[in-house]
Enzyme design. Structure first.
Site, short mmCIF file in Angstrom:
data_model
loop_
_atom_site.label_atom_id
_atom_site.label_comp_id
_atom_site.label_asym_id
_atom_site.label_seq_id
_atom_site.Cartn_x
_atom_site.Cartn_y
_atom_site.Cartn_z
N ASP A 143 -51.13 7.65 13.57
CA ASP A 143 -50.54 6.68 14.59
C ASP A 143 -51.08 7.44 16.05
O ASP A 143 -50.84 9.21 16.37
CB ASP A 143 -49.13 7.20 14.31
CG ASP A 143 -48.17 7.94 15.27
OD1 ASP A 143 -48.54 8.68 16.09
OD2 ASP A 143 -47.81 8.77 13.80
N SER A 144 -51.37 6.58 16.93
CA SER A 144 -52.01 6.86 18.40
C SER A 144 -52.86 8.01 18.37
O SER A 144 -54.15 7.29 18.01
CB SER A 144 -50.35 7.97 19.15
OG SER A 144 -51.07 7.50 20.55
#
Length: 300
Positions: A143-144
């Site tokens: 994520d991210s």
């Protein structure tokens, strides 16, 4: 899907704007506190281990894992975060697939800027292969900033002549440290978490003077996705990083890769961490679990 749920999540995120911090230690403490509120599913067990010389968290079904491995890279703008702060995401992928996950505690900036995190992620993948884990049973997920590391680890593995994993799953990936996507402007009012200024600070700490146009820093801008495994990219419309995902999907498709771009309306950055609180989060995790299960060969 509940409009009320989306509004409640948006209000909660806006109450803790990401740009209001005075130091890296404060940023890290606030992030740990925030992510400790994410719901972690039952039916999993965790154990500390090592991978590529770094600490990692093994997350697996309490009843025992099936024949697949998710190599997970947590988010945190390359400056904050740990395997524990992404436990909701890894736990939910584990419960939906029956596979184990190994979540890497890669080095963080500013103490260890680029290429430390990228090197750690490649070393972790190389370690799995050297242990005899078949690449057809491995999926990268993150994520991210961790989503960005999934892509750059594929690029580095390809350059090193290593086989690539079976698939890649990206949750709101940060794929452009040049911060030049149009959504940096067009989605600024909608994004409850980030502003360009709140990203430029951590980005500069990770770059430490390096050219952000490097494909290993901004793959959405300059990377060649030739030979990539299938990708699932999930992103929300209320993100200034929306165009990181859309531009990466275009580049990957142009290079012949199989890409699913899964854009969800009205949700914030890494909305999957709101599992149990936001219907869209659970539905997106269901889709991610199905994607992973369909692409793992069953060899481990």
């Amino acid at each position: 899907m509940s409009r009320q749920q989306r509004e409640q999540v948006d209000a909660a995120v806006r109450a803790r704007p990401a740009g209001e911090r005075t130091s890296v230690p404060q940023f890290r403490a606030e992030f740990r506190e925030l992510m400790a509120k994410a719901l972690v599913p039952g039916g999993i067990r965790t154990e500390e281990t090592k991978l590529g010389g770094r600490r990692a968290l093994l997350v697996e079904p309490a009843a025992g894992p099936g024949p697949g491995t998710i190599l997970y890279f947590h988010g945190g703008a390359f400056v904050v975060g740990a395997p524990e702060t992404a436990l909701s995401q890894t736990g939910n992928l584990v419960t939906r697939t029956g596979f184990r996950a190994l979540s890497l505690d890669y080095r963080l900036a500013p103490e260890q800027p680029y290429p430390a995190a990228a090197d750690d992620c490649l070393s972790a993948y190389r370690d799995l292969l050297e242990q005899g884990v078949h690449p057809g049973s491995i999926v990268f997920a993150g994520d991210s900033a961790g989503g960005g590391l999934c892509v750059t680890t594929c690029l580095s593995a390809r350059a090193a002549g290593l086989p690539l994993p079976a698939a890649v799953v990206l949750f709101s990936p940060w794929l452009d440290l040049t911060l030049t996507g149009e959504s940096m402007v067009t989605r600024a009012a909608a994004d409850p978490m980030f502003t360009p200024e709140s990203l430029s600070g951590p980005g500069a700490l990770y770059l430490a003077g390096q050219d952000p146009r490097n494909p290993l820093l901004s793959p959405a801008v300059s990377a060649d996705f030739t030979g990539f495994p299938p990708l699932l990219i999930q992103v929300g419309t209320n993100e200034i990083l929306l165009d990181d995902s859309t531009r990466a999907a275009v580049r990957a498709r142009a290079a012949g890769a199989d890409v699913i771009l899964d854009v969800v309306a009205g949700v914030p950055h890494v909305f999957q961490c709101y599992s149990g609180m936001l219907d869209e989060a659970d539905e997106a995790l269901d889709r991610a679990g199905l994607f992973i299960g369909q692409r793992v060969s069953g060899r481990d």
